[in-house]
Design a protein around this motif. Sequence first.
Motif, PDB file in Angstrom:
ATOM      1  N   ARG A  75       0.800  -1.206   0.000  1.00  0.00           N
ATOM      2  CA  ARG A  75       0.000   0.000   0.000  1.00  0.00           C
ATOM      3  C   ARG A  75       0.840   1.265   0.000  1.00  0.00           C
ATOM      4  O   ARG A  75       0.323   2.348  -0.183  1.00  0.00           O
ATOM      5  CB  ARG A  75      -0.878   0.025   1.251  1.00  0.00           C
ATOM      6  N   ALA A  76       2.135   1.137   0.206  1.00  0.00           N
ATOM      7  CA  ALA A  76       2.990   2.295   0.414  1.00  0.00           C
ATOM      8  C   ALA A  76       3.151   3.173  -0.829  1.00  0.00           C
ATOM      9  O   ALA A  76       3.619   4.284  -0.724  1.00  0.00           O
ATOM     10  CB  ALA A  76       4.363   1.851   0.902  1.00  0.00           C
ATOM     11  N   LYS A  77       2.796   2.700  -2.000  1.00  0.00           N
ATOM     12  CA  LYS A  77       2.941   3.496  -3.214  1.00  0.00           C
ATOM     13  C   LYS A  77       1.926   4.644  -3.177  1.00  0.00           C
ATOM     14  O   LYS A  77       0.725   4.429  -3.208  1.00  0.00           O
ATOM     15  CB  LYS A  77       2.721   2.624  -4.436  1.00  0.00           C
ATOM     16  N   THR A  78       2.422   5.854  -3.099  1.00  0.00           N
ATOM     17  CA  THR A  78       1.546   7.007  -2.947  1.00  0.00           C
ATOM     18  C   THR A  78       0.994   7.452  -4.300  1.00  0.00           C
ATOM     19  O   THR A  78       1.452   7.014  -5.352  1.00  0.00           O
ATOM     20  CB  THR A  78       2.316   8.185  -2.311  1.00  0.00           C
ATOM     21  N   ASN A  79       0.037   8.350  -4.228  1.00  0.00           N
ATOM     22  CA  ASN A  79      -0.536   8.906  -5.457  1.00  0.00           C
ATOM     23  C   ASN A  79       0.532   9.630  -6.265  1.00  0.00           C
ATOM     24  O   ASN A  79       0.531   9.569  -7.493  1.00  0.00           O
ATOM     25  CB  ASN A  79      -1.676   9.860  -5.122  1.00  0.00           C
ATOM     26  N   ARG A  80       1.442  10.300  -5.581  1.00  0.00           N
ATOM     27  CA  ARG A  80       2.510  11.012  -6.289  1.00  0.00           C
ATOM     28  C   ARG A  80       3.392  10.036  -7.049  1.00  0.00           C
ATOM     29  O   ARG A  80       3.797  10.305  -8.173  1.00  0.00           O
ATOM     30  CB  ARG A  80       3.346  11.814  -5.303  1.00  0.00           C
ATOM     31  N   GLU A 138       5.037   7.917 -12.198  1.00  0.00           N
ATOM     32  CA  GLU A 138       5.280   6.759 -13.064  1.00  0.00           C
ATOM     33  C   GLU A 138       4.503   6.878 -14.373  1.00  0.00           C
ATOM     34  O   GLU A 138       5.034   6.616 -15.448  1.00  0.00           O
ATOM     35  CB  GLU A 138       4.887   5.481 -12.330  1.00  0.00           C
ATOM     36  N   VAL A 139       3.235   7.311 -14.278  1.00  0.00           N
ATOM     37  CA  VAL A 139       2.408   7.476 -15.481  1.00  0.00           C
ATOM     38  C   VAL A 139       2.995   8.544 -16.394  1.00  0.00           C
ATOM     39  O   VAL A 139       3.125   8.346 -17.607  1.00  0.00           O
ATOM     40  CB  VAL A 139       0.952   7.837 -15.091  1.00  0.00           C
ATOM     41  N   VAL A 140       3.374   9.672 -15.826  1.00  0.00           N
ATOM     42  CA  VAL A 140       3.903  10.782 -16.625  1.00  0.00           C
ATOM     43  C   VAL A 140       5.237  10.401 -17.270  1.00  0.00           C
ATOM     44  O   VAL A 140       5.480  10.710 -18.439  1.00  0.00           O
ATOM     45  CB  VAL A 140       4.049  12.050 -15.752  1.00  0.00           C
ATOM     46  N   ASN A 141       6.091   9.722 -16.527  1.00  0.00           N
ATOM     47  CA  ASN A 141       7.407   9.362 -17.071  1.00  0.00           C
ATOM     48  C   ASN A 141       7.330   8.285 -18.144  1.00  0.00           C
ATOM     49  O   ASN A 141       8.201   8.218 -19.008  1.00  0.00           O
ATOM     50  CB  ASN A 141       8.345   8.919 -15.953  1.00  0.00           C
ATOM     51  N   ALA A 191      -3.477   6.267 -13.752  1.00  0.00           N
ATOM     52  CA  ALA A 191      -2.938   6.000 -12.416  1.00  0.00           C
ATOM     53  C   ALA A 191      -3.948   5.273 -11.537  1.00  0.00           C
ATOM     54  O   ALA A 191      -3.579   4.733 -10.491  1.00  0.00           O
ATOM     55  CB  ALA A 191      -2.519   7.305 -11.748  1.00  0.00           C
ATOM     56  N   GLY A 192      -5.214   5.277 -11.938  1.00  0.00           N
ATOM     57  CA  GLY A 192      -6.240   4.596 -11.151  1.00  0.00           C
ATOM     58  C   GLY A 192      -6.658   5.364  -9.915  1.00  0.00           C
ATOM     59  O   GLY A 192      -7.029   4.772  -8.900  1.00  0.00           O
TER      60      GLY A 192
END
Length: 111
Positions: A27-32, A37-40, A55-56
């Motif tokens: 769960r540690a993966k934050t929205n940022r 990741e999506v933008v890159n 990003a969901g």
Amino acid sequence: MGAYQRKYAAAIAAGQLSLTFHFEALRAKTNRDKVLEVVNTAERLLTGQEVAQRAGISYKQALDALTFLHNERRVAREGRKFTSRWGRLVRETGHTRLEGFFHAIACPGAI
């Protein structure tokens, strides 16, 4: 020993804490992180809605993350408000400014 400490000790003895920590790590993966990741990985500039969908997360969460990342100079934004598009930040190496300086010296009338 308090009730919490007894419960904690029992969880350690039963091996249940490893599951809790594993779940927290997932769960540690934050929205940022998701937005970055999506933008890159995107091959073109994306709208806020597209970033949110990929990003969901919700549109508001995506915009908050994008704004934070933009202020931290980790993503680029083109346009303002509703027409903005987001993409990865291309860092300037410094050579283009140096080349421009020498070009201005060599060809003063060209500028």
